[in-house]
Each structure stands twice: as structure tokens, then as C-alpha cells.
Design a protein around this motif. Sequence first.
Motif, PDB file in Angstrom:
ATOM      1  N   HIS A  21      -7.295  10.865  -2.006  1.00 15.02           N
ATOM      2  CA  HIS A  21      -6.645   9.791  -1.254  1.00 15.02           C
ATOM      3  C   HIS A  21      -7.203   9.740   0.162  1.00 15.02           C
ATOM      4  CE1 HIS A  21      -3.666   6.993   0.122  1.00 15.02           C
ATOM      5  NE2 HIS A  21      -3.380   7.806   1.119  1.00 15.02           N
ATOM      6  N   ASP A  29     -13.841   4.190  -6.027  1.00 16.43           N
ATOM      7  CA  ASP A  29     -12.665   5.062  -5.912  1.00 16.43           C
ATOM      8  C   ASP A  29     -12.635   6.180  -6.952  1.00 16.43           C
ATOM      9  OD1 ASP A  29     -11.167   3.563  -3.785  1.00 16.43           O
ATOM     10  OD2 ASP A  29     -11.452   1.974  -5.256  1.00 16.43           O
ATOM     11  N   LEU A  50      -3.709   6.812 -14.612  1.00 14.93           N
ATOM     12  CA  LEU A  50      -3.783   6.536 -13.174  1.00 14.93           C
ATOM     13  C   LEU A  50      -2.577   7.106 -12.434  1.00 14.93           C
ATOM     14  CD1 LEU A  50      -4.971   2.823 -13.332  1.00 14.93           C
ATOM     15  CD2 LEU A  50      -6.361   4.857 -12.840  1.00 14.93           C
ATOM     16  N   TRP A  54      -0.681   4.074  -7.542  1.00 12.79           N
ATOM     17  CA  TRP A  54      -1.522   2.889  -7.690  1.00 12.79           C
ATOM     18  C   TRP A  54      -0.692   1.696  -8.146  1.00 12.79           C
ATOM     19  CZ3 TRP A  54      -7.181   3.573  -9.652  1.00 12.79           C
ATOM     20  CH2 TRP A  54      -7.829   4.510  -8.851  1.00 12.79           C
ATOM     21  N   ILE A  57      -0.736  -1.838 -12.823  1.00  8.77           N
ATOM     22  CA  ILE A  57      -1.991  -2.582 -12.916  1.00  8.77           C
ATOM     23  C   ILE A  57      -1.726  -3.860 -13.711  1.00  8.77           C
ATOM     24  CG2 ILE A  57      -4.382  -2.554 -13.740  1.00  8.77           C
ATOM     25  CD1 ILE A  57      -3.804  -0.608 -11.403  1.00  8.77           C
ATOM     26  N   SER A  99      -3.496  -4.247  -8.549  1.00  8.96           N
ATOM     27  CA  SER A  99      -2.063  -4.002  -8.590  1.00  8.96           C
ATOM     28  C   SER A  99      -1.420  -4.760  -7.427  1.00  8.96           C
ATOM     29  CB  SER A  99      -1.789  -2.508  -8.457  1.00  8.96           C
ATOM     30  OG  SER A  99      -0.408  -2.261  -8.354  1.00  8.96           O
ATOM     31  N   HIS A 102      -0.090  -3.186  -4.094  1.00  2.95           N
ATOM     32  CA  HIS A 102      -0.583  -1.814  -3.989  1.00  2.95           C
ATOM     33  C   HIS A 102      -2.078  -1.762  -3.712  1.00  2.95           C
ATOM     34  CE1 HIS A 102       3.289  -0.850  -5.835  1.00  2.95           C
ATOM     35  NE2 HIS A 102       3.117   0.334  -5.287  1.00  2.95           N
ATOM     36  N   TRP A 105      -8.731  -1.156  -6.852  1.00  2.00           N
ATOM     37  CA  TRP A 105      -9.535   0.044  -7.015  1.00  2.00           C
ATOM     38  C   TRP A 105     -10.732  -0.273  -7.886  1.00  2.00           C
ATOM     39  CZ3 TRP A 105      -4.306  -0.186  -7.029  1.00  2.00           C
ATOM     40  CH2 TRP A 105      -3.669   0.530  -6.010  1.00  2.00           C
TER      41      TRP A 105
END
Length: 135
Positions: A21, A29, A50, A54, A57, A99, A102, A105
Amino acid sequence: MAAVRQPPPSPLVARLRLAPHSLVPRRIDGAWWPRTRDLLSEIPLLIGALPSGWGQITGVTVHTAMWSASPGRMLVANHVVRLRRESGSRDRHTICLLSPDHGRWDLLVVPPEVAAADAVPLMAAAAAGSRWPHP
């Protein structure tokens, strides 16, 4: 003579390496090494692996040449995930996960046919933020 019971096959887990992170945006990522080119079987495994941070999705964008045909959306863990396929602007060896609220990625996709001896270092380099040769 009693029959020997075999244990049930272990469930497949996604082969995934994520970068630590960071508050600094990255181009990549992490890395994902699917077992097949079938999005309908691979996306649920990926999404299930995941981190919860995150979020849910709801969109996945892939390069058309990398994957077999698939519908424009699918149900994963009781929610709809829209699948978008691009051919020109997207690097064929990446997948973009979206997402709402959020973020986004991008993961390096190591093709399923790549041998473990080559896939593992590629995944480690992508997760570390290093430059890597394309699979």
C-alpha cells in the motif's frame, strides 16, 4: 475391503502479487497470473483474492487479444461486474479493475502459458514496482 476416500480437490486460488500500500500512485499495482484465458472462470477468483480495502469491483477492462470471448457483464459474489474489452489503447498484458469510491488498479497479466520459472520473477518485479520485460 473399504474404498479409500480421496480428499476433495483444493479450491483454486488466484495467483496474485500486489504492491505494498502506498499513497503515491503507481502505473502497475501488482501482477496476476491466471490459469486460463477464460474471463468467466478467472475473474471470480481474482476478485475473491483482492484486499477488502479495494472495495467492490464493478468494472474490469482487458485487452481483446489476451482473452477468449466473454459477455459484457457477469455476476460475481452476487454483484454485477461489467467486462470491457479494448484492442487499441490498452496494453495487452494489463487488466484494469474499477471500484466506485475506492479507485482504480492496474495489474500486469502474466499469460497462463508462461512457465513458473519465468512468471514468478515477473510477478515479484511488478509488485516491487520494478521495470519488467513483457511476458
